[in-house]
Scaffold this active site. Structure first.
Site, PDB file in Angstrom:
ATOM      1  N   GLY A 171      35.765  32.295  29.678  1.00  0.00           N
ATOM      2  CA  GLY A 171      37.094  32.198  29.073  1.00  0.00           C
ATOM      3  C   GLY A 171      37.177  30.982  28.167  1.00  0.00           C
ATOM      4  N   GLY A 172      38.395  30.435  28.083  1.00  0.00           N
ATOM      5  CA  GLY A 172      38.622  29.284  27.198  1.00  0.00           C
ATOM      6  C   GLY A 172      37.764  28.084  27.551  1.00  0.00           C
ATOM      7  N   GLY A 405      18.735  27.332  -6.304  1.00  0.00           N
ATOM      8  CA  GLY A 405      19.771  26.599  -5.588  1.00  0.00           C
ATOM      9  C   GLY A 405      19.186  25.839  -4.405  1.00  0.00           C
ATOM     10  CB  ALA A 406      16.537  26.691  -1.984  1.00  0.00           C
TER      11      ALA A 406
HETATM   12  C1  HXC Z   1      40.505  29.776  41.545  1.00  0.00           C
HETATM   13  C2  HXC Z   1      38.352  30.481  41.856  1.00  0.00           C
HETATM   14  C3  HXC Z   1      38.220  30.729  40.472  1.00  0.00           C
HETATM   15  C4  HXC Z   1      39.336  30.460  39.624  1.00  0.00           C
HETATM   16  C5  HXC Z   1      36.350  31.194  41.426  1.00  0.00           C
HETATM   17  N1  HXC Z   1      37.176  30.788  42.385  1.00  0.00           N
HETATM   18  N2  HXC Z   1      36.971  31.193  40.232  1.00  0.00           N
HETATM   19  N3  HXC Z   1      39.486  29.998  42.379  1.00  0.00           N
HETATM   20  N4  HXC Z   1      40.461  29.997  40.209  1.00  0.00           N
HETATM   21  N5  HXC Z   1      39.304  30.657  38.315  1.00  0.00           N
HETATM   22  C6  HXC Z   1      36.869  30.653  43.812  1.00  0.00           C
HETATM   23  C7  HXC Z   1      36.719  31.988  44.519  1.00  0.00           C
HETATM   24  O1  HXC Z   1      37.984  32.463  44.922  1.00  0.00           O
HETATM   25  C8  HXC Z   1      35.851  31.593  45.697  1.00  0.00           C
HETATM   26  O2  HXC Z   1      36.670  30.928  46.630  1.00  0.00           O
HETATM   27  C9  HXC Z   1      34.928  30.536  45.116  1.00  0.00           C
HETATM   28  O3  HXC Z   1      35.590  30.062  43.945  1.00  0.00           O
HETATM   29  C10 HXC Z   1      33.578  31.077  44.707  1.00  0.00           C
HETATM   30  O4  HXC Z   1      33.763  32.223  43.882  1.00  0.00           O
HETATM   31  P1  HXC Z   1      33.037  33.620  44.152  1.00  0.00           P
HETATM   32  O5  HXC Z   1      33.788  34.650  43.400  1.00  0.00           O
HETATM   33  O6  HXC Z   1      32.844  33.828  45.612  1.00  0.00           O
HETATM   34  O7  HXC Z   1      31.608  33.345  43.497  1.00  0.00           O
HETATM   35  P2  HXC Z   1      30.721  34.309  42.644  1.00  0.00           P
HETATM   36  O8  HXC Z   1      30.606  35.646  43.345  1.00  0.00           O
HETATM   37  O9  HXC Z   1      29.478  33.582  42.355  1.00  0.00           O
HETATM   38  O10 HXC Z   1      31.509  34.550  41.279  1.00  0.00           O
HETATM   39  C11 HXC Z   1      31.755  33.459  40.434  1.00  0.00           C
HETATM   40  C12 HXC Z   1      32.705  33.905  39.315  1.00  0.00           C
HETATM   41  C13 HXC Z   1      33.945  34.574  39.888  1.00  0.00           C
HETATM   42  C14 HXC Z   1      31.939  34.865  38.376  1.00  0.00           C
HETATM   43  C15 HXC Z   1      33.040  32.653  38.482  1.00  0.00           C
HETATM   44  O11 HXC Z   1      34.486  33.742  40.910  1.00  0.00           O
HETATM   45  C16 HXC Z   1      34.999  34.828  38.869  1.00  0.00           C
HETATM   46  O12 HXC Z   1      34.912  35.823  38.112  1.00  0.00           O
HETATM   47  N6  HXC Z   1      36.012  33.973  38.824  1.00  0.00           N
HETATM   48  C17 HXC Z   1      37.103  34.087  37.910  1.00  0.00           C
HETATM   49  C18 HXC Z   1      36.664  33.796  36.519  1.00  0.00           C
HETATM   50  C19 HXC Z   1      37.822  33.813  35.559  1.00  0.00           C
HETATM   51  O13 HXC Z   1      38.275  34.863  35.142  1.00  0.00           O
HETATM   52  N7  HXC Z   1      38.363  32.607  35.290  1.00  0.00           N
HETATM   53  C20 HXC Z   1      39.496  32.415  34.468  1.00  0.00           C
HETATM   54  C21 HXC Z   1      38.977  32.412  33.048  1.00  0.00           C
HETATM   55  S1  HXC Z   1      40.269  32.189  31.915  1.00  0.00           S
HETATM   56  P3  HXC Z   1      36.397  30.990  48.204  1.00  0.00           P
HETATM   57  O14 HXC Z   1      37.592  30.308  48.793  1.00  0.00           O
HETATM   58  O15 HXC Z   1      36.281  32.429  48.563  1.00  0.00           O
HETATM   59  O16 HXC Z   1      35.114  30.244  48.422  1.00  0.00           O
HETATM   60  C22 HXC Z   1      40.239  30.582  31.668  1.00  0.00           C
HETATM   61  C23 HXC Z   1      41.299  30.167  30.702  1.00  0.00           C
HETATM   62  C24 HXC Z   1      41.008  28.834  30.109  1.00  0.00           C
HETATM   63  O17 HXC Z   1      39.479  29.857  32.148  1.00  0.00           O
HETATM   64  C25 HXC Z   1      41.874  28.719  28.902  1.00  0.00           C
HETATM   65  C26 HXC Z   1      41.615  27.488  28.133  1.00  0.00           C
HETATM   66  C27 HXC Z   1      42.298  27.529  26.810  1.00  0.00           C
END
Ligand code: HXC
Length: 515
Positions: A171-172, A405-406
């Site tokens: 994401g961001g 040009g290069a």
């Molecule tokens: C809160 C999160 C989290 C998040 C992971 N966790 N991402 N908690 N917010 N964004 C937590 C999980 O709940 C889990 O907690 C622990 O971290 C480990 O994650 P798992 O899913 O068990 O690990 P894995 O299977 O390896 O997968 C990793 C992952 C997946 C691919 C990163 O967790 C995932 O898809 N997360 C969300 C990614 C996402 O969409 N993020 C937001 C992006 S948008 P527990 O308690 O079970 O251990 C963004 C906007 C930014 O970032 C904008 C800026 C301008």
């Protein structure tokens, strides 16, 4: 509580926090083949030099089960340390603590480290391993990213900024590394994308694995988002240490000078450095290694736009940023990606007082519909802009072809080169002899009884007249013509002369580079 009890309480709190997300999470991280945040800092920094801050920071979120939930260090370890005895500011996201997700307190810790890096004038190294914005904290985590992007931008050109992607960066979140100077990726560990495979499947019905979409190979070879591709985390840290050895700590310093000057392993030989056949390719890295100290070349973006080679080396112990056409790939043409790659590198070197050494052998800008429609005019202009804007010493060696040009774009005298040298094999002209003869002698060739041999004759005539360094040298566009074997010594003298080089810069808010 007695003093002893207070100290014991402090020790027990510290010990709990040092374990990050706890034994089970640390074990899970290990099983994924990944180091944890503290192991990473140990591998990066000089032994025992880590100086941690904000270990006791806590979040204040209340929603979605966050109230009272203890998150060690809020999922990020921050502080300072030393690399080869020189200070750096660092942060390492801790995936074992709620997936290293970024909440407000987590972001504030990073921001504090960034501000200190700027104030104290030291490089910033960010180790990224995070699930992105902490979902439970909503807009507070988004604002955290904004605060980081703002500082990445304001620190750009002030201190070197390095990002290492050692897990997900989605994401961001990807925009912080994208705003830094160098991004390291590790095979099968790094993942960067704006929207992941699942979203792409849902929205566009396209299928792709995370690795193919945004893995290390993709970002080092296809997108150009990553600058260094390595096989292990350990290798990434070693490479960062090496990279830093070439750089100053901030824009107010010059790069460190090595006292021990080791000559190149294979010095350049005048007669066989360039193939006798002017159309034959060769690898320019052999020439670079024949010029620089100890043949020690740290290539940047090795797998991307391979028709141009960029990287750091030393001459006479001093760091130089090298930009070289690579005849081995696409004959060393300049295209959209090569222009982008070189322009950004030139701007980095200029920002950090690193002299530029340009090695020229290019038939020109790549023609074709694809390149025109991809914006070669705009992208090619970046190279002209970056060279013209640069105020560090600029040394240019023309080795063979410098057409059209290069010729101008590859740091010619006209774009402010301080010293231009040419080898006897140099050909500086508007275009290659074959193309030029077909145009200007079109009539003679078509009216001849034997057009083929007439064309050959005319190509030779053009070659004799223009495809050499002497006309450019007669106008003063080339300062010296030398044998290849004299290149290193000539460049050493030129760099010594340029030691106190200063150029006037017109006062303005800032230019408007074509981006
Ligand atoms: C809160 C999160 C989290 C998040 C992971 N966790 N991402 N908690 N917010 N964004 C937590 C999980 O709940 C889990 O907690 C622990 O971290 C480990 O994650 P798992 O899913 O068990 O690990 P894995 O299977 O390896 O997968 C990793 C992952 C997946 C691919 C990163 O967790 C995932 O898809 N997360 C969300 C990614 C996402 O969409 N993020 C937001 C992006 S948008 P527990 O308690 O079970 O251990 C963004 C906007 C930014 O970032 C904008 C800026 C301008």
């Amino acid at each position: 509580m007695t003093i002893i009890e207070k100290i014991n309480e402090f020790l027990s709190r510290t010990s709990r926090l040092m374990k990050g997300g706890g034994e089970a999470s640390l074990e899970k991280q290990k099983k994924r083949g990944k180091m944890n945040a503290r192991e990473r800092l140990d591998a990066l920094l000089d032994g025992d030099s880590f100086f941690e801050i904000d270990l006791f920071v806590e979040h204040t979120a209340k929603d979605f089960g966050m109230k009272g939930k203890q998150l060690a260090g809020d999922g990020v370890v921050t502080g300072f340390g030393r690399v080869n005895g020189r200070s750096v500011a660092v942060y390492a996201q801790d995936f074992t603590v709620v997936g290293g997700s970024l909440g407000k307190a987590h972001a504030d810790k990073i921001v504090k480290t960034m501000d200190s890096a700027g104030e104290m004038g030291m490089p910033l190294i960010g180790i990224n391993d995070s699930g992105g914005a902490r979902i439970q904290e909503g807009v507070d985590s988004l604002c955290g990213y904004g605060d980081i992007f703002f500082r990445n931008t304001r620190l750009s050109g002030v201190v070197p900024q390095i990002s290492v992607i050692l897990g997900p960066c989605a994401g961001g979140a990807v925009y912080s590394p994208a705003l830094t100077d160098f991004v390291f990726v590790v095979d099968k560990i790094s993942n960067m994308f704006i929207t992941g495979p699942q979203v792409i499947k849902t929205v566009l019905d396209e299928e792709i694995s995370a690795e193919e979409l945004g893995g290390a190979k993709t970002h080092s070879g296809i997108t150009g988002n990553a600058h260094f591709y390595v096989m292990t985390e350990q290798e990434a840290f070693q490479q960062i240490r090496k990279l830093l050895s070439f750089l100053p700590l901030s824009c107010s310093e010059k790069p460190p000078v090595m006292e021990d000057i080791i000559p190149p392993k294979n010095a350049l030989n005048s007669t066989d450095v360039i193939p006798a056949d002017r159309t034959k390719p060769y690898c320019v890295k052999g020439i670079i290694k024949g010029i620089i100290d100890g043949s020690d070349f740290l290539e940047v973006q090795e797998r991307y736009a391979r028709n141009i080679v960029i990287g750091f080396g030393r001459i006479d112990g001093k760091t130089v940023g090298i930009i070289a056409n690579q005849p081995q790939f696409l004959a060393g043409v300049l295209d959209v990606n090569a222009s982008d790659k070189a322009a950004r590198f030139i701007r980095f070197c200029d920002a950090f007082n690193i002299p530029l050494l340009t090695l020229v052998d290019t038939p020109g800008y790549l023609p074709g519909i694809d390149q025109e429609h991809s914006g070669i005019i705009r992208h090619g202009a970046k190279l002209l802009y970056a060279y013209s804007e640069a105020t560090v010493p600029k040394l240019t060696v023309v080795m063979r072809k410098a057409y059209g040009g290069a010729y101008v774009a590859m740091c010619s005298r006209h774009l402010g080169a301080n010293f231009v040298i040419a080898w006897p094999s140099t050909e500086i002209a508007v275009m290659g002899p074959e193309g030029a003869a077909s145009i200007i002698f079109k009539k003679e060739i078509s009216e001849s009884d034997d057009p083929e041999s007439m064309k050959k004759k005319m190509v030779q005539k053009y070659e004799d007249k223009f495809a050499n360094p002497y006309i450019a040298a007669s106008r003063g566009y080339v300062d010296q013509i030398i044998e290849p074997s004299e290149t290193r010594e000539t460049l050493i003298t030129a760099l010594r002369l340029a030691k106190n080089y200063k150029t006037n810069v017109i006062k303005r808010r800032h230019g408007n580079m074509p981006v």
